[in-house]
Design a protein around this motif. Structure first.
Motif, PDB file in Angstrom:
ATOM      1  N   PRO A  75       0.473  -1.459 -16.274  1.00  0.00           N
ATOM      2  CA  PRO A  75      -0.523  -2.238 -16.834  1.00  0.00           C
ATOM      3  C   PRO A  75      -1.090  -3.226 -15.563  1.00  0.00           C
ATOM      4  CG  PRO A  75       1.772  -3.072 -16.945  1.00  0.00           C
ATOM      5  CD  PRO A  75       2.073  -1.416 -16.526  1.00  0.00           C
ATOM      6  N   ARG A  76      -2.389  -3.577 -15.906  1.00  0.00           N
ATOM      7  CA  ARG A  76      -3.030  -4.271 -14.998  1.00  0.00           C
ATOM      8  C   ARG A  76      -2.487  -5.495 -14.609  1.00  0.00           C
ATOM      9  NH1 ARG A  76      -8.446  -3.793 -13.960  1.00  0.00           N
ATOM     10  NH2 ARG A  76      -8.625  -2.606 -16.005  1.00  0.00           N
ATOM     11  N   GLY A  77      -2.395  -5.830 -13.360  1.00  0.00           N
ATOM     12  CA  GLY A  77      -1.658  -6.944 -12.809  1.00  0.00           C
ATOM     13  C   GLY A  77      -0.392  -6.943 -12.770  1.00  0.00           C
ATOM     14  N   LEU A  78       0.153  -5.824 -12.952  1.00  0.00           N
ATOM     15  CA  LEU A  78       1.596  -5.656 -12.513  1.00  0.00           C
ATOM     16  C   LEU A  78       2.041  -6.083 -11.204  1.00  0.00           C
ATOM     17  CD1 LEU A  78       4.467  -4.309 -13.742  1.00  0.00           C
ATOM     18  CD2 LEU A  78       3.899  -2.365 -12.613  1.00  0.00           C
ATOM     19  N   LYS A  79       3.048  -7.009 -11.302  1.00  0.00           N
ATOM     20  CA  LYS A  79       3.519  -7.439  -9.798  1.00  0.00           C
ATOM     21  C   LYS A  79       4.793  -6.343  -9.359  1.00  0.00           C
ATOM     22  CE  LYS A  79       3.868 -11.667 -10.715  1.00  0.00           C
ATOM     23  NZ  LYS A  79       4.110 -13.250 -10.646  1.00  0.00           N
ATOM     24  N   ILE A  80       4.951  -5.803  -8.263  1.00  0.00           N
ATOM     25  CA  ILE A  80       6.116  -4.944  -7.917  1.00  0.00           C
ATOM     26  C   ILE A  80       6.619  -5.568  -6.524  1.00  0.00           C
ATOM     27  CG2 ILE A  80       6.714  -2.560  -7.141  1.00  0.00           C
ATOM     28  CD1 ILE A  80       4.716  -1.509  -8.894  1.00  0.00           C
ATOM     29  N   GLY A  81       7.968  -5.750  -6.761  1.00  0.00           N
ATOM     30  CA  GLY A  81       8.666  -5.875  -5.401  1.00  0.00           C
ATOM     31  C   GLY A  81       9.473  -4.712  -4.972  1.00  0.00           C
ATOM     32  N   TYR A  82       9.374  -4.406  -3.604  1.00  0.00           N
ATOM     33  CA  TYR A  82       9.897  -3.224  -3.095  1.00  0.00           C
ATOM     34  C   TYR A  82      10.965  -3.500  -2.178  1.00  0.00           C
ATOM     35  CZ  TYR A  82      10.265   1.202  -0.631  1.00  0.00           C
ATOM     36  OH  TYR A  82      10.600   2.498  -0.209  1.00  0.00           O
ATOM     37  N   VAL A  83      12.075  -2.767  -2.259  1.00  0.00           N
ATOM     38  CA  VAL A  83      13.075  -3.203  -1.130  1.00  0.00           C
ATOM     39  C   VAL A  83      13.511  -1.761  -0.621  1.00  0.00           C
ATOM     40  CG1 VAL A  83      15.307  -3.846  -0.572  1.00  0.00           C
ATOM     41  CG2 VAL A  83      14.391  -4.859  -2.218  1.00  0.00           C
ATOM     42  N   PRO A  84      13.183  -1.453   0.751  1.00  0.00           N
ATOM     43  CA  PRO A  84      13.013   0.046   1.436  1.00  0.00           C
ATOM     44  C   PRO A  84      14.669   0.320   1.714  1.00  0.00           C
ATOM     45  CG  PRO A  84      12.393  -1.654   2.942  1.00  0.00           C
ATOM     46  CD  PRO A  84      12.363  -2.326   1.607  1.00  0.00           C
ATOM     47  N   GLN A  85      15.002   1.560   1.898  1.00  0.00           N
ATOM     48  CA  GLN A  85      15.962   1.789   2.342  1.00  0.00           C
ATOM     49  C   GLN A  85      16.561   1.263   3.756  1.00  0.00           C
ATOM     50  OE1 GLN A  85      16.449   6.241   2.448  1.00  0.00           O
ATOM     51  NE2 GLN A  85      18.647   6.194   3.167  1.00  0.00           N
ATOM     52  N   ARG A  86      15.625   1.264   4.432  1.00  0.00           N
ATOM     53  CA  ARG A  86      15.763   0.727   5.740  1.00  0.00           C
ATOM     54  C   ARG A  86      14.660   0.196   6.277  1.00  0.00           C
ATOM     55  NH1 ARG A  86      16.644   5.865   6.755  1.00  0.00           N
ATOM     56  NH2 ARG A  86      18.856   5.921   6.555  1.00  0.00           N
ATOM     57  N   LEU A  87      14.707  -0.779   7.285  1.00  0.00           N
ATOM     58  CA  LEU A  87      13.510  -1.211   8.102  1.00  0.00           C
ATOM     59  C   LEU A  87      14.027  -1.506   9.422  1.00  0.00           C
ATOM     60  CD1 LEU A  87      10.531  -2.814   7.760  1.00  0.00           C
ATOM     61  CD2 LEU A  87      11.550  -4.653   7.602  1.00  0.00           C
ATOM     62  N   VAL A  88      13.314  -0.985  10.354  1.00  0.00           N
ATOM     63  CA  VAL A  88      13.562  -1.221  11.723  1.00  0.00           C
ATOM     64  C   VAL A  88      12.953  -2.370  12.499  1.00  0.00           C
ATOM     65  CG1 VAL A  88      13.948   0.068  13.869  1.00  0.00           C
ATOM     66  CG2 VAL A  88      14.335   1.152  11.661  1.00  0.00           C
ATOM     67  N   LEU A  89      13.526  -3.308  12.778  1.00  0.00           N
ATOM     68  CA  LEU A  89      13.060  -4.373  13.885  1.00  0.00           C
ATOM     69  C   LEU A  89      13.270  -4.292  15.327  1.00  0.00           C
ATOM     70  CD1 LEU A  89      13.020  -7.149  11.127  1.00  0.00           C
ATOM     71  CD2 LEU A  89      11.241  -5.990  11.756  1.00  0.00           C
ATOM     72  N   ASP A  90      12.307  -4.562  16.020  1.00  0.00           N
ATOM     73  CA  ASP A  90      12.937  -4.798  17.541  1.00  0.00           C
ATOM     74  C   ASP A  90      13.734  -5.702  17.589  1.00  0.00           C
ATOM     75  OD1 ASP A  90      13.144  -5.196  20.341  1.00  0.00           O
ATOM     76  OD2 ASP A  90      11.020  -4.942  20.560  1.00  0.00           O
ATOM     77  N   PRO A  91      15.125  -5.579  18.149  1.00  0.00           N
ATOM     78  CA  PRO A  91      16.224  -6.534  18.385  1.00  0.00           C
ATOM     79  C   PRO A  91      15.862  -7.608  19.152  1.00  0.00           C
ATOM     80  CG  PRO A  91      16.881  -4.351  19.116  1.00  0.00           C
ATOM     81  CD  PRO A  91      15.589  -4.155  18.515  1.00  0.00           C
TER      82      PRO A  91
END
Length: 265
Positions: A75-91
């Motif tokens: 539907p138009r205007g649908l808001k989706i939140g997404y949680v990925p399997q992993r996210l790599v950040l520079d420690p």
């Protein structure tokens, strides 16, 4: 996105509908005429062996993969939140959780705190992302996904790398988010011992939809048992034994509720 009423019944609207999706890579068919839908307030879980097309299906629904055949309706205007399997950040990169939640657009401290509370980790806003435990890191990703109060929450194996208690605690939080916000949830999971109990509907995928239905129906389906064996049905029964009877009596045995220890560290 209100509930629809028809003939005295309240019908939850469909948030996303994938119809006959077919995706091919290099002459290999990854998805073969896969259809799937999620309604508001429903938790739908996709299970399947490695290489079964689960993540490809999620990417197609999100618009990151163009199917060769079929289509996705939202539907138009649908808001989706997404949680990925992993996210790599520079420690070595100094970044607090609050700062992480403000990327790429700045959010107020009040909104960041609200999202962290919804994710079940209200006390980590000032901590560095690099020092979070695995469970806390995934909760920070969940908080980021919840910032806009999504209509649909999509999780791609968001508990990968967590131990069983941490996974169980994460899925309990997802159930609570659904109850608090009324959002629909679509998730991929390999945690069969938990996910079969945390879901309203399960879709078993192996390039095509092998079986679909309530956890009871899918756990008893021959295709599901061929893919995963007989052991998962016993895990489903164990979960229900733990949660479906009164705890006001001493039954002479222990209940091993997974503690939310990883998030609370």
């Amino acid at each position: 996105m209100p509930l629809l009423r028809g003939r005295g019944l309240i019908v939850a609207p469909t948030l996303v509908h994938a119809h006959d999706l077919t995706v091919e890579y290099g002459g290999t068919t990854i998805l073969d005429r896969v259809s799937l839908s999620v309604t508001r307030g429903e938790i739908v879980t996709i299970v399947g062996p490695n290489g079964s097309g689960k993540s490809t299906l999620i990417r197609a629904i999100l618009g990151g993969v163009t199917p060769g055949r079929g289509w996705v309706e939202k539907p138009r205007g649908l808001k989706i939140g997404y949680v990925p399997q992993r996210l790599v950040l520079d420690p070595t990169l100094p970044m607090t959780v609050e700062r992480f939640l403000s990327l790429p657009r700045r959010v107020s401290k009040a909104r960041a705190q609200d999202a962290l509370e919804r994710a079940g980790v209200p006390g980590i806003g000032k901590r560095q992302m690099s020092v979070l435990s695995g469970g806390q890191f995934q909760r920070a990703l969940l908080a980021r996904a919840l910032l806009e109060t999504p209509d649909l929450l999509i999780l791609d194996e968001a508990t990968a790398g967590l131990d069983q208690p941490g996974s169980a605690a994460f899925y309990r939080r997802i159930e609570e988010v659904r109850a608090e916000t009324g959002c629909g949830v679509l998730m991929i999971s390999h945690d069969l011992h938990v996910v079969m109990s945390a879901s309203d509907r399960v879709v078993c995928l192996n390039g095509h939809v092998c079986c679909e239905g309530t956890p009871d129906v899918v756990a008893a389906a021959p295709d599901y048992r061929r893919l995963f064996g007989e052991g998962t049905k016993g895990a489903l029964a164990l979960y229900r034994h733990t949660h479906d009877h009164s705890h006001g009596h001493d039954h002479g045995h222990a209940h091993h509720e997974p503690a939310d220890r990883d998030a609370a560290e």
